[in-house]
Write an enzyme that holds these catalytic residues in place. Structure first.
Site, mmCIF file in Angstrom:
data_model
loop_
_atom_site.group_PDB
_atom_site.id
_atom_site.type_symbol
_atom_site.label_atom_id
_atom_site.label_comp_id
_atom_site.label_asym_id
_atom_site.label_seq_id
_atom_site.Cartn_x
_atom_site.Cartn_y
_atom_site.Cartn_z
ATOM 1 N N GLU A 1 70.171 -4.052 60.325
ATOM 2 C CA GLU A 1 69.331 -4.161 61.447
ATOM 3 C C GLU A 1 67.958 -3.139 61.033
ATOM 4 O OE1 GLU A 1 69.017 -1.935 65.779
ATOM 5 O OE2 GLU A 1 70.955 -2.872 65.254
ATOM 6 N N ASN B 1 78.546 0.849 64.209
ATOM 7 C CA ASN B 1 78.892 1.574 65.370
ATOM 8 C C ASN B 1 80.194 1.673 65.729
ATOM 9 O OD1 ASN B 1 80.357 -0.713 67.454
ATOM 10 N ND2 ASN B 1 79.142 -1.723 65.758
ATOM 11 N N HIS C 1 79.241 -7.887 61.716
ATOM 12 C CA HIS C 1 80.033 -6.983 60.677
ATOM 13 C C HIS C 1 81.420 -6.817 61.239
ATOM 14 C CE1 HIS C 1 76.413 -4.413 59.113
ATOM 15 N NE2 HIS C 1 76.620 -5.474 58.515
#
Length: 282
Positions: free
Chosen positions: A127, A223, A40
């Site tokens: 994911e 994240n 990403h």
């Protein structure tokens, strides 16, 4: 002005491994494809595209390809997708992060043994979708207190809880506590990557001691967004950028310290560029 750069900023092991695998394939002559963006980070994906790497999103379209190398993204894929890709006739390079692969194995084993799989993570994240696809029975994704509180299952049913590798550790603990109070037979496997925990802890520490905080990451990076949320709680003057060109930092005259951290899919060259820009211009 003092600039504090997080030691944990930048590529994690799984991302570095995946990106290196793609660049290694660009040295050959065969067409190269990735199933979904390899990571990403739009800058990395754009650079790979300039080197001839094509992003594919549809399994059926891949089945029409005649030759080439197909690289499975670091986020991993569902079992049925993996089988379909393996039968495509293309050379397959599996760049799934080993820590994500571990979750696939846990979910497959526990669901086959009769457990209800609960994935703590972001719905729709590649994911998470990949992890769901390795459960032998329908897995449930939980990402909020409300969803955890509403969760019900037959009392005799065992529950196995795993997490997206890049999820917020504190939020994971908070949701697990809610599940624990329900009285079910629960197995909790903390599958948050150690690098994620370390990165979040360090980011919070730095944000708590600076006057301004910069978080670098891709727009679609889960994240990186969580790092921004964590830093924003500790430092109101926190900005989230993708490259130095996005930087619009509001620095007051009494600003003494600026902190910098970056998500797991942020290349070192972008981090260095931001760091040098802040040192020179502020």
């Amino acid at each position: 002005m003092e600039v504090i750069l997080a030691k944990s900023a930048g590529f994690c092991f799984g991302v570095k491994r995946a990106v290196e695998q793609v660049y290694a394939q660009t040295k050959g002559e065969a067409p190269i494809y990735t199933f979904g963006p390899i990571i990403h980070n739009e800058e990395v994906v754009r650079d790979l595209e300039e080197k001839g790497v094509r992003v594919m999103e549809d399994v059926d379209e891949i089945g029409k390809l005649q030759n080439g190398t197909l690289i499975i993204r670091s986020h991993g894929v569902a079992e049925d997708v993996y089988q379909a890709l393996s039968q495509s006739g293309l050379k397959i390079v599996d760049a799934t992060c080993p820590f994500v692969k571990r979750i696939h194995n846990i979910v497959a084993k526990e669901s086959e043994a009769g457990a209800q799989i609960v994935i703590i993570g972001d719905k729709g994240h590649p994911e998470v979708e990949g992890i769901r696809g390795w459960s032998k029975t329908p897995a449930i994704v939980v990402g909020s207190r409300e969803e955890a509180e509403e969760f019900t299952v037959k009392p005799e049913k065992r529950v196995c809880i795993v997490s997206q590798t890049t999820y917020s550790y504190n939020k994971f603990q908070e949701l697990v506590e809610i599940f624990s109070q329900k009285g079910y037979d629960i197995t909790v496997v903390n599958t948050i990557c150690n690098a994620t925990e370390e990165r979040q802890t360090e980011a919070a520490k730095i944000a708590g001691m600076v006057d301004a905080m910069i978080v670098i990451g891709g727009k679609t990076s889960s994240n990186s967004k969580k790092l921004y949320e964590i830093c924003k709680q500790k430092c109101e003057n926190t900005v989230f950028i993708q490259t130095v060109h996005d930087l619009n930092l509001n620095l007051k005259g009494n600003t003494r310290r600026v902190g910098i951290t970056a998500g797991a899919s942020t290349p070192n060259n972008i981090i260095e560029e931001v760091q040098n820009y802040v040192r020179i211009n502020f």
